[in-house]
Motif scaffolding. Structure first.
Motif, PDB file in Angstrom:
ATOM      1  N   ASP A 226       3.881  -1.398   0.734  1.00 20.56           N
ATOM      2  CA  ASP A 226       3.439  -0.390   1.700  1.00 20.56           C
ATOM      3  C   ASP A 226       4.091   0.961   1.418  1.00 20.56           C
ATOM      4  O   ASP A 226       3.459   2.007   1.563  1.00 20.56           O
ATOM      5  CB  ASP A 226       3.721  -0.843   3.132  1.00 20.56           C
TER       6      ASP A 226
ATOM      7  N   CYS B 119      -8.059  -3.368  -2.598  1.00 20.91           N
ATOM      8  CA  CYS B 119      -6.755  -3.787  -2.068  1.00 20.91           C
ATOM      9  C   CYS B 119      -6.361  -5.155  -2.614  1.00 20.91           C
ATOM     10  O   CYS B 119      -5.188  -5.415  -2.877  1.00 20.91           O
ATOM     11  CB  CYS B 119      -6.766  -3.794  -0.544  1.00 20.91           C
TER      12      CYS B 119
ATOM     13  N   VAL C 146      -5.696  -8.533   3.153  1.00 27.21           N
ATOM     14  CA  VAL C 146      -6.407  -7.371   2.658  1.00 27.21           C
ATOM     15  C   VAL C 146      -7.900  -7.580   2.845  1.00 27.21           C
ATOM     16  O   VAL C 146      -8.387  -8.695   2.823  1.00 27.21           O
ATOM     17  CB  VAL C 146      -6.070  -7.073   1.183  1.00 27.21           C
TER      18      VAL C 146
ATOM     19  N   LEU D  87      -1.096  -1.072   3.258  1.00 25.82           N
ATOM     20  CA  LEU D  87      -2.151  -1.396   2.302  1.00 25.82           C
ATOM     21  C   LEU D  87      -3.456  -1.711   3.024  1.00 25.82           C
ATOM     22  O   LEU D  87      -4.509  -1.218   2.648  1.00 25.82           O
ATOM     23  CB  LEU D  87      -1.726  -2.592   1.435  1.00 25.82           C
ATOM     24  N   ASN D  88      -3.393  -2.521   4.082  1.00 25.00           N
ATOM     25  CA  ASN D  88      -4.634  -2.919   4.744  1.00 25.00           C
ATOM     26  C   ASN D  88      -5.235  -1.824   5.606  1.00 25.00           C
ATOM     27  O   ASN D  88      -6.296  -2.029   6.173  1.00 25.00           O
ATOM     28  CB  ASN D  88      -4.518  -4.221   5.525  1.00 25.00           C
TER      29      ASN D  88
ATOM     30  N   ALA E  41      -7.917   3.574  -1.524  1.00 26.71           N
ATOM     31  CA  ALA E  41      -7.528   2.349  -2.223  1.00 26.71           C
ATOM     32  C   ALA E  41      -7.790   2.488  -3.721  1.00 26.71           C
ATOM     33  O   ALA E  41      -6.987   2.027  -4.544  1.00 26.71           O
ATOM     34  CB  ALA E  41      -8.281   1.154  -1.655  1.00 26.71           C
TER      35      ALA E  41
ATOM     36  N   VAL F 138       2.201   2.452  -1.423  1.00 29.81           N
ATOM     37  CA  VAL F 138       0.911   2.937  -0.915  1.00 29.81           C
ATOM     38  C   VAL F 138       1.100   4.276  -0.209  1.00 29.81           C
ATOM     39  O   VAL F 138       0.341   5.233  -0.441  1.00 29.81           O
ATOM     40  CB  VAL F 138       0.271   1.900   0.039  1.00 29.81           C
TER      41      VAL F 138
END
Length: 175
Positions: free
Chosen positions: A97, A72, A67, A116-117, A124, A100
């Motif tokens: 994920d 995050c 992240v 997520l990244n 976020a 998210v």
């Protein structure tokens, strides 16, 4: 040591080549008896020859979620905490994920962000707040189910906020 040279050395070990057999193979493949000064191209040629002999390089294991945003990192920390506390049964990267994507599809009109990244700071923040609300709710339910009470905020004007409840929950479950 280059990655290709490392792979050649691993190949030598996995093919169980003794020193003479290894040097003969090098001589036959690239015309040299040592891999020390081989170019990347020559090392690649040696590696291809080793693959033909049956060497199968193993891929590197997939890296855990990396992240980049502070939000995050907090999301990941809370996710792991919820798993350790037993609130999440499947704490895999894929499950995170999916969470998210679900949360971002609600705020982006049905078009969720897959990983997520990949989140930008604003998205976020929304995912983090949604996760905190979920975590707050399940901690509160667990405390009440165990016969405890929800602490009040510092001003004694209402229930504790997320941070205070999380601290209280940790102390509560240790008792």
């Amino acid at each position: 040591m280059s990655n290709l040279l490392k792979l050649v050395q691993i190949g030598k070990r996995e093919l169980a080549l003794d020193d003479d057999m290894y040097r003969d193979m090098l001589q036959q493949t690239v015309g040299q008896r040592s891999s020390k000064n081989l170019s990347q191209w020559q090392l690649s040629k040696v590696l291809d020859h080793m693959k033909a002999l049956g060497f199968k390089p193993k891929p590197k294991p997939a890296a855990k979620t990396q992240v980049r945003l502070p939000e995050c990192k907090k999301i990941l920390a809370i996710w792991i905490t919820m798993r350790k506390q037993g609130f999440i049964k499947n704490a895999s990267d894929a499950a995170l994920d999916a969470f998210v994507k679900r949360m971002t599809s609600q705020i982006n009109g049905g078009q969720g962000i897959e990983k997520l990244n990949w989140l930008k700071s604003e998205d976020a923040y929304h995912v983090l707040e949604a996760l905190k609300r979920w975590h707050y709710r399940v901690m509160k339910e667990a405390i009440l189910a165990a016969g405890g009470r929800i602490p009040s905020n510092d001003d004694c004007t209402g229930p504790a906020g997320y941070g205070k409840l999380a601290e209280y929950y940790q102390d509560f479950i240790r008792k």
